[in-house]
Motif scaffolding. Structure first.
Motif, PDB file in Angstrom:
ATOM      1  N   LYS A 193       6.345   0.481   7.163  1.00 52.51           N
ATOM      2  CA  LYS A 193       5.928   0.457   5.936  1.00 52.51           C
ATOM      3  C   LYS A 193       4.574  -0.461   5.637  1.00 52.51           C
ATOM      4  N   ALA A 194       4.562  -1.520   6.632  1.00 48.33           N
ATOM      5  CA  ALA A 194       3.394  -2.186   6.481  1.00 48.33           C
ATOM      6  C   ALA A 194       2.158  -1.398   6.769  1.00 48.33           C
ATOM      7  N   THR A 195       2.265  -0.444   7.753  1.00 49.74           N
ATOM      8  CA  THR A 195       1.229   0.347   8.180  1.00 49.74           C
ATOM      9  C   THR A 195       0.757   1.213   6.956  1.00 49.74           C
ATOM     10  N   VAL A 196       1.749   1.567   6.346  1.00 45.43           N
ATOM     11  CA  VAL A 196       1.557   2.615   5.125  1.00 45.43           C
ATOM     12  C   VAL A 196       0.892   1.752   4.068  1.00 45.43           C
ATOM     13  N   MET A 197       0.967   0.631   3.769  1.00 49.22           N
ATOM     14  CA  MET A 197       0.413  -0.543   2.895  1.00 49.22           C
ATOM     15  C   MET A 197      -1.032  -0.904   3.297  1.00 49.22           C
ATOM     16  N   ARG A 198      -1.355  -0.972   4.542  1.00 47.87           N
ATOM     17  CA  ARG A 198      -2.460  -1.129   4.940  1.00 47.87           C
ATOM     18  C   ARG A 198      -3.497   0.222   4.733  1.00 47.87           C
ATOM     19  N   TRP A 199      -2.749   1.454   4.879  1.00 52.27           N
ATOM     20  CA  TRP A 199      -3.642   2.673   4.518  1.00 52.27           C
ATOM     21  C   TRP A 199      -3.924   2.618   3.303  1.00 52.27           C
ATOM     22  N   LEU A 200      -2.874   2.366   2.308  1.00 53.32           N
ATOM     23  CA  LEU A 200      -2.996   2.176   0.675  1.00 53.32           C
ATOM     24  C   LEU A 200      -4.359   1.590   0.366  1.00 53.32           C
ATOM     25  N   HIS A 201      -4.390   0.228   0.950  1.00 53.90           N
ATOM     26  CA  HIS A 201      -5.363  -0.560   0.647  1.00 53.90           C
ATOM     27  C   HIS A 201      -6.553  -0.244   1.281  1.00 53.90           C
ATOM     28  N   ALA A 202      -6.925   0.437   2.471  1.00 50.68           N
ATOM     29  CA  ALA A 202      -7.950   0.857   3.026  1.00 50.68           C
ATOM     30  C   ALA A 202      -8.485   2.270   2.553  1.00 50.68           C
ATOM     31  N   HIS A 203      -7.626   3.242   2.218  1.00 46.90           N
ATOM     32  CA  HIS A 203      -8.031   4.569   1.883  1.00 46.90           C
ATOM     33  C   HIS A 203      -7.652   4.943   0.652  1.00 46.90           C
ATOM     34  N   SER A 204      -8.817   5.175  -0.299  1.00 43.05           N
ATOM     35  CA  SER A 204      -8.831   5.264  -1.572  1.00 43.05           C
ATOM     36  C   SER A 204      -7.901   6.865  -2.016  1.00 43.05           C
ATOM     37  N   ASP A 205      -8.449   7.685  -1.098  1.00 44.04           N
ATOM     38  CA  ASP A 205      -7.983   9.133  -1.189  1.00 44.04           C
ATOM     39  C   ASP A 205      -6.618   9.161  -0.925  1.00 44.04           C
ATOM     40  N   PHE A 206      -6.028   8.479   0.075  1.00 47.70           N
ATOM     41  CA  PHE A 206      -4.652   8.341   0.487  1.00 47.70           C
ATOM     42  C   PHE A 206      -3.901   7.515  -0.723  1.00 47.70           C
ATOM     43  N   ARG A 207      -4.526   6.630  -1.242  1.00 50.13           N
ATOM     44  CA  ARG A 207      -3.839   5.953  -2.480  1.00 50.13           C
ATOM     45  C   ARG A 207      -3.471   6.999  -3.697  1.00 50.13           C
ATOM     46  N   ASP A 208      -4.530   7.759  -3.806  1.00 49.43           N
ATOM     47  CA  ASP A 208      -4.575   8.604  -4.931  1.00 49.43           C
ATOM     48  C   ASP A 208      -3.397   9.844  -4.585  1.00 49.43           C
ATOM     49  N   GLN A 209      -3.310  10.370  -3.326  1.00 47.16           N
ATOM     50  CA  GLN A 209      -2.442  11.160  -2.993  1.00 47.16           C
ATOM     51  C   GLN A 209      -0.816  10.569  -3.096  1.00 47.16           C
ATOM     52  N   TYR A 210      -0.875   9.354  -2.430  1.00 44.72           N
ATOM     53  CA  TYR A 210       0.458   8.905  -2.456  1.00 44.72           C
ATOM     54  C   TYR A 210       0.823   8.651  -4.055  1.00 44.72           C
ATOM     55  N   VAL A 211       0.206   7.986  -4.800  1.00 48.85           N
ATOM     56  CA  VAL A 211       0.779   7.928  -6.184  1.00 48.85           C
ATOM     57  C   VAL A 211       1.252   9.267  -6.836  1.00 48.85           C
ATOM     58  N   ARG A 212       0.269  10.373  -6.696  1.00 52.69           N
ATOM     59  CA  ARG A 212       0.909  11.726  -6.987  1.00 52.69           C
ATOM     60  C   ARG A 212       2.101  12.033  -6.470  1.00 52.69           C
ATOM     61  N   ALA A 213       2.272  11.898  -5.107  1.00 51.81           N
ATOM     62  CA  ALA A 213       3.554  12.432  -4.304  1.00 51.81           C
ATOM     63  C   ALA A 213       4.693  11.462  -4.971  1.00 51.81           C
ATOM     64  N   LYS A 214       4.579  10.253  -5.165  1.00 49.74           N
ATOM     65  CA  LYS A 214       5.694   9.343  -5.874  1.00 49.74           C
ATOM     66  C   LYS A 214       5.879   9.688  -7.160  1.00 49.74           C
ATOM     67  N   GLU A 215       5.184  10.318  -8.010  1.00 48.10           N
ATOM     68  CA  GLU A 215       5.359  10.760  -9.319  1.00 48.10           C
ATOM     69  C   GLU A 215       6.128  12.141  -9.193  1.00 48.10           C
ATOM     70  N   ILE A 216       6.078  12.804  -8.381  1.00 51.44           N
ATOM     71  CA  ILE A 216       6.485  14.267  -8.135  1.00 51.44           C
ATOM     72  C   ILE A 216       8.091  13.842  -7.566  1.00 51.44           C
ATOM     73  N   GLY A 217       8.117  12.920  -6.592  1.00 50.72           N
ATOM     74  CA  GLY A 217       9.328  12.658  -6.159  1.00 50.72           C
ATOM     75  C   GLY A 217      10.245  12.058  -7.020  1.00 50.72           C
ATOM     76  N   ILE A 218       9.859  11.117  -8.021  1.00 49.32           N
ATOM     77  CA  ILE A 218      10.459  10.762  -9.109  1.00 49.32           C
ATOM     78  C   ILE A 218      11.168  11.565 -10.061  1.00 49.32           C
TER      79      ILE A 218
END
Length: 72
Positions: free
Chosen positions: A36-61
């Motif tokens: 989890k800590a690694t993914v959190m670092r990736w979210l902070h460092a990579h805006s493209d991943f952050r956008d992809q992550y948000v979309r994926a969470k919305e779909i999962g919800i």
């Protein structure tokens, strides 16, 4: 052992599993997946991943909501 190296391929795997409704905790417990800590670092460092992550969470919800409605 956890995978801590960012790659687009690993980001896509994480996001695909999130979109399928798995939690980050469940994903992180799998062999070869980042913790989890690694993914959190990736979210902070990579805006493209952050956008992809948000979309994926919305779909999962939404998948989770649909599943709950089917049970009622």
């Amino acid at each position: 052992m956890a995978n801590s190296t960012y790659s687009q391929a690993m980001a896509e795997i994480v996001c695909a599993q999130l979109a399928d409704g798995l939690s980050l905790r469940e994903i992180s417990r799998q062999d070869g997946m980042p913790d989890k800590a690694t993914v959190m670092r990736w979210l902070h460092a990579h805006s493209d991943f952050r956008d992809q992550y948000v979309r994926a969470k919305e779909i999962g919800i939404e998948i989770g909501r649909a599943s709950c409605r089917e049970r009622v």
